[in-house]
Design an enzyme around this catalytic site. Structure first.
Site, PDB file in Angstrom:
ATOM      1  N   LYS A 213       0.827  -1.203   0.000  1.00  0.00           N
ATOM      2  CA  LYS A 213       0.000   0.000   0.000  1.00  0.00           C
ATOM      3  C   LYS A 213       0.866   1.259   0.000  1.00  0.00           C
ATOM      4  O   LYS A 213       2.063   1.213   0.293  1.00  0.00           O
ATOM      5  CB  LYS A 213      -0.929   0.022   1.220  1.00  0.00           C
ATOM      6  CG  LYS A 213      -1.826  -1.188   1.360  1.00  0.00           C
ATOM      7  CD  LYS A 213      -2.786  -1.355   0.201  1.00  0.00           C
ATOM      8  CE  LYS A 213      -3.776  -2.484   0.485  1.00  0.00           C
ATOM      9  NZ  LYS A 213      -4.662  -2.771  -0.656  1.00  0.00           N
ATOM     10  N   ASN A 214       0.241   2.397  -0.274  1.00  0.00           N
ATOM     11  CA  ASN A 214       0.984   3.657  -0.254  1.00  0.00           C
ATOM     12  C   ASN A 214       1.615   3.900   1.112  1.00  0.00           C
ATOM     13  O   ASN A 214       2.721   4.434   1.192  1.00  0.00           O
ATOM     14  CB  ASN A 214       0.066   4.817  -0.620  1.00  0.00           C
ATOM     15  CG  ASN A 214      -0.408   4.759  -2.059  1.00  0.00           C
ATOM     16  OD1 ASN A 214      -0.723   3.683  -2.573  1.00  0.00           O
ATOM     17  ND2 ASN A 214      -0.484   5.897  -2.721  1.00  0.00           N
TER      18      ASN A 214
END
Length: 371
Positions: free
Chosen positions: A186-187
């Site tokens: 994920k970011n």
């Protein structure tokens, strides 16, 4: 030159010294579950999301599930979900005993179409889950109007949208509650699994904190049949290191995506994502569409350009949901999206030279397919 789809090692090594220091701090603390590291990260992440509360949980699926449980949603209830999403959105509803009711997306943005939501509302509907898919925010304004008018909870599945903005407001405070994943890709990714809920609903926050810890507010005293879903101290400490770098990483993702938007535009047969004026995506994924997706992916692999299909089969056609009785053709927009989508590389460690290599590879691959 090869361009990997995502280089997690490079992303994490950029902060190696800080991450190692955090690890040693937790190791030496002797306290590994629900301690000061988790509390500090929860507070920082809540502040980042402009929310009153951040509650760390074991993963993103649990985050959605615990929001639903916290609102008392269960057997006999219905929850509106996108037909085009990762299956975790649906699974959280099912795990509560409720029924997921799918609604088709806006084809250009891939996100749930607010104009189709109200027709899906029944007397059994209790909530709408809006997924900010691929890092682009859903159109929350009309969804909020529907939820208010019909007395429904509006829940954000923000698992792919850390830092994305809708009309200037950050994800995590656009609905009644939001669910985040910290899966490593994920970011904002942990070095293991993790998740969080953000909300400004004090009562909900207290219920989720109780549910996540065996239904207990005081050790060995259990108020409700709870669960074991806690963000551990180590992952919280590592995430606290990475949170201050999130905006810069998102900005680099935007630069890569903008390059793609400019240099892949107008290519016959290649469909690019649409970005509404009110959206500031964070490009967890940059997803294009092509009728010969599999051939395109194969040719890009031959050119050492990494791609992934997110996702090959929509939830309503998965064997896990055969009992709902859906068949091919029931949700045609989601189905065509799932047949055609291909995610191109995008990450905070990519350069515009990398993006240019991807663009050149896509153009060459499509020329070979056409030829």
């Amino acid at each position: 030159m090869s361009v990997p789809f995502l280089d997690l090692k490079a992303i994490n090594l950029a902060q190696a010294a800080e991450l190692e220091a955090a690890f040693k701090r937790v190791l030496n603390s002797g306290w590994y579950i629900l301690g000061s590291e988790t509390a500090a990260f929860e507070a920082s992440f809540a502040e980042y999301c402009n929310s009153a509360h951040g509650i760390g949980v074991a993963n993103g699926l649990d985050a959605i599930f615990l929001i639903l449980k916290g609102y008392g949603i269960g057997p006999g209830d219905e929850v509106i979900v996108p037909s085009n999403t990762f299956i975790a959105t649906w699974l959280a509803v099912s795990h509560c005993g409720a029924k997921p009711v799918p609604v088709e997306p806006v084809e250009g943005t891939y996100n749930i179409d607010p104009s189709k939501v109200e027709a899906a509302v029944t007397a059994k509907t209790k909530a709408i889950i809006a997924v900010h898919l691929y890092g682009q925010p859903a159109d929350m304004g009309p969804l909020k109007d529907i939820a208010k008018r019909r007395g429904l909870k509006l829940i954000e599945d923000a698992a792919q949208a850390h830092g994305a903005r809708y009309q200037g407001g950050v994800t995590g405070q656009l609905g009644d509650a939001a669910a985040f994943s910290f899966y490593p890709g994920k970011n904002l990714g942990a070095l293991g699994d993790g998740g969080a809920v953000t909300t400004s609903d004090d009562a909900l926050a207290e219920r989720i904190r109780t549910y996540r810890n065996y239904g207990s507010k005081i050790k060995y005293y259990n108020d409700v049949p709870g669960y074991n879903s806690r963000l551990d101290e180590l992952q919280a400490a590592l995430l606290a290191v990475k949170l201050p770098a999130l905006d810069a990483g998102n900005q680099q993702r935007r630069a890569v995506a903008a390059y793609y938007q400019q240099h892949l535009a107008g290519i016959d047969g290649l469909i690019l994502p649409e970005i509404p004026a009110w959206a500031e995506p964070v490009w967890h994924l940059y997803v294009v569409r092509h009728a010969q997706r599999d051939r395109l992916a194969k040719k890009l692999a031959e050119k050492q350009i990494g791609t992934i299909v997110h996702y090959p089969v929509p939830p309503h056609l998965q064997p896990a949901y055969a009992d709902l009785g859906y068949k091919e053709g029931d949700f045609p927009i989601a189905e065509v999206i799932h047949r055609e989508v291909l995610s191109l590389p995008v990450s905070p460690t990519m350069t515009l030279d990398d993006a240019a290599e991807v663009v050149a590879g896509v153009k060459a691959a499509l020329a070979e397919i056409a030829g």
